[in-house]
Write an enzyme that holds these catalytic residues in place. Sequence first.
Site, mmCIF file in Angstrom:
data_model
loop_
_atom_site.group_PDB
_atom_site.id
_atom_site.type_symbol
_atom_site.label_atom_id
_atom_site.label_comp_id
_atom_site.label_asym_id
_atom_site.label_seq_id
_atom_site.Cartn_x
_atom_site.Cartn_y
_atom_site.Cartn_z
ATOM 1 N N GLU A 34 92.412 41.828 104.280
ATOM 2 C CA GLU A 34 91.077 41.386 104.685
ATOM 3 C C GLU A 34 91.147 40.795 106.092
ATOM 4 O O GLU A 34 91.940 39.882 106.350
ATOM 5 C CB GLU A 34 90.540 40.346 103.701
ATOM 6 C CG GLU A 34 89.312 39.579 104.163
ATOM 7 C CD GLU A 34 88.151 40.464 104.584
ATOM 8 O OE1 GLU A 34 87.562 40.196 105.647
ATOM 9 O OE2 GLU A 34 87.841 41.436 103.844
ATOM 10 N N HIS A 505 71.694 47.338 104.431
ATOM 11 C CA HIS A 505 72.128 48.154 103.298
ATOM 12 C C HIS A 505 72.774 49.444 103.801
ATOM 13 O O HIS A 505 72.495 50.534 103.303
ATOM 14 C CB HIS A 505 70.944 48.481 102.380
ATOM 15 C CG HIS A 505 70.338 47.280 101.730
ATOM 16 N ND1 HIS A 505 69.112 47.311 101.088
ATOM 17 C CD2 HIS A 505 70.778 45.996 101.621
ATOM 18 C CE1 HIS A 505 68.828 46.097 100.624
ATOM 19 N NE2 HIS A 505 69.826 45.284 100.938
ATOM 20 N N ASN A 551 74.374 45.541 96.940
ATOM 21 C CA ASN A 551 75.551 44.833 96.454
ATOM 22 C C ASN A 551 75.913 45.199 95.027
ATOM 23 O O ASN A 551 77.072 45.506 94.731
ATOM 24 C CB ASN A 551 75.380 43.324 96.592
ATOM 25 C CG ASN A 551 76.676 42.577 96.329
ATOM 26 O OD1 ASN A 551 76.783 41.778 95.419
ATOM 27 N ND2 ASN A 551 77.698 42.867 97.121
#
Length: 569
Positions: A34, A505, A551
């Site tokens: 990450e 999105h 999500n």
Amino acid sequence: MVAYDYIIVGGGSAGSVLANRLSARSANKVLVCEAGQDTPPGQEPPEIRDSYSGTAYFDPRFHWTELKVHTQVVSHNNPDEDRPPLRKYEQARVLGGGSSINGQMANRGAPTDYQEWVDRGAEGWSWNEVLPYFKKVERDLDFDGPYHGKDGRIPVRRIPVEHWTGFAKAIAEACKGTGMAFLPDQNGEFVDGYFPVTHSNAAEQRVSAAMGYLDTETRKRPNLIISTNTQVTSLLFDGTRCIGVAALVDGKTTEFHAREVILSSGAIHSPAHLLRAGIGPVGHLKDMGIPVVAALPGVGQRLMDHPSISLSSFIRRRARVNEHTRRHIQLGIRYSSGLPDVPRGDMFVAVVNKSAWHAVGEQIASLLTFVNRTYSETGQVKLNSRDWRVEPTVEFNLLSDRRDLDRLMTGFRRMAALQMTPMVKAVTDNPFPAAYTDRVRKIGVVSAKNKLLTAIIARFLDGPATLRRYMIDNFVVEGFTFDQVMTDDDALEAFVRKAAIGVWHASCTCRMGRPDDPMSVVDTQGRVKGVHGLRVVDASVFPIVPCANTNFPTLMTAEKISDAIIAAG
């Protein structure tokens, strides 16, 4: 060099699910890379844990700060035409990804969405086949029954109507007056109506994918390594097999090898990783001087988002966010445009009680209308440079389909009709067409300077009506007035074309599909065509963006593909 079974590139929503599920089998050695900071259990930054998302969302500590995009249509046939402006596009750079900074909206999409996924080649992804994985994600704190999960890692709940703001209650009353149905549960049957929005939240605090899936017990697993502040710079290949990644770990270059690499970097950065590795459209790769490993013309293509516009207004003091909750979106509206051959529930409105974290934001409400079922799918992600430090070119090409423009225009007027009802006028003043401009964005950055500046402006806005109108007309409204867009079709179209933005999105740039579909990038288990040892698992694999905030569909996708990976051994 340490060898792993799986390297997950990106510890966001999908990456957190994959890390949990794949490491549950003790024989699997799993590494998560990450780029952003960790959010250790019990030590999450307060801005992330906050039920109100506006602070984390605009905090540059949690973003890819150099990422900018074109939202309006870019013409490649007419190079002399003015290119639309670049806009900052907030993408999370922190463990938990978007789920650590987003609005926490927990919806799923329409059954017709997933039937279209199947029709476009994603066999095994129909509504009845994805519903068990939506249920697996969630722990619904309010409802039981065939549509709901009770044992998942992400709690979902709704704000009780009695705790809504005066503004939300007024909009709900106006909806009722038009004959809309009240839906206690938006994630029950997918029908039109107004409803308390479902959000991923418990005890007035966010529960991100990292909080839910990478909890203390999961992190104790000796076969799971979570490496934050770790920027993957390239994928490593032996011929057409991906064998690992090169990365910077706290600024130091290293390599990790694995049996399989899984890209979960989102719909902008996952295709960029593929392109830099030589996987993508041959012409573009040759233009960039990148040797072709796999010719996949669909990589980075058909980028989608939900086009949106906003009608905002000043909220009177008594109707603002109250002591019951910091949730700023309590009420949602789903309706059908009625356009021919368009599925029902193709439009969505988020009733926003607080437009930003600062003092002025507390005084401005918005009816954020977006095209739930968009037909604009001509966007793309391309490389600017072979250098991983350089963000890609991102063109959303929102409103490239006229149906999206038309529905936003009628949607704006539909929301204006609600705005002008007596019950809403009683709690608001000075409605205006809102635009997410650079000025709005800059004042939205969390800083002491902006806190002081907005506090001063807010005192004027709460003053006499004439002063408030002057302040809104001269310091808030940019370009178009409410009267203009309500009385002039050309002005309304110009406003929508200029002000329409996505709602964060981004999806569909590495689409699932049939092997013989030249534009598909991965198969129905996320495996990249033409290479071995490489998958993509995130919103980029969606065949179309569903009628939902992305999500929960992303979490569902990661759960479903995790099962497939484990089943294959």
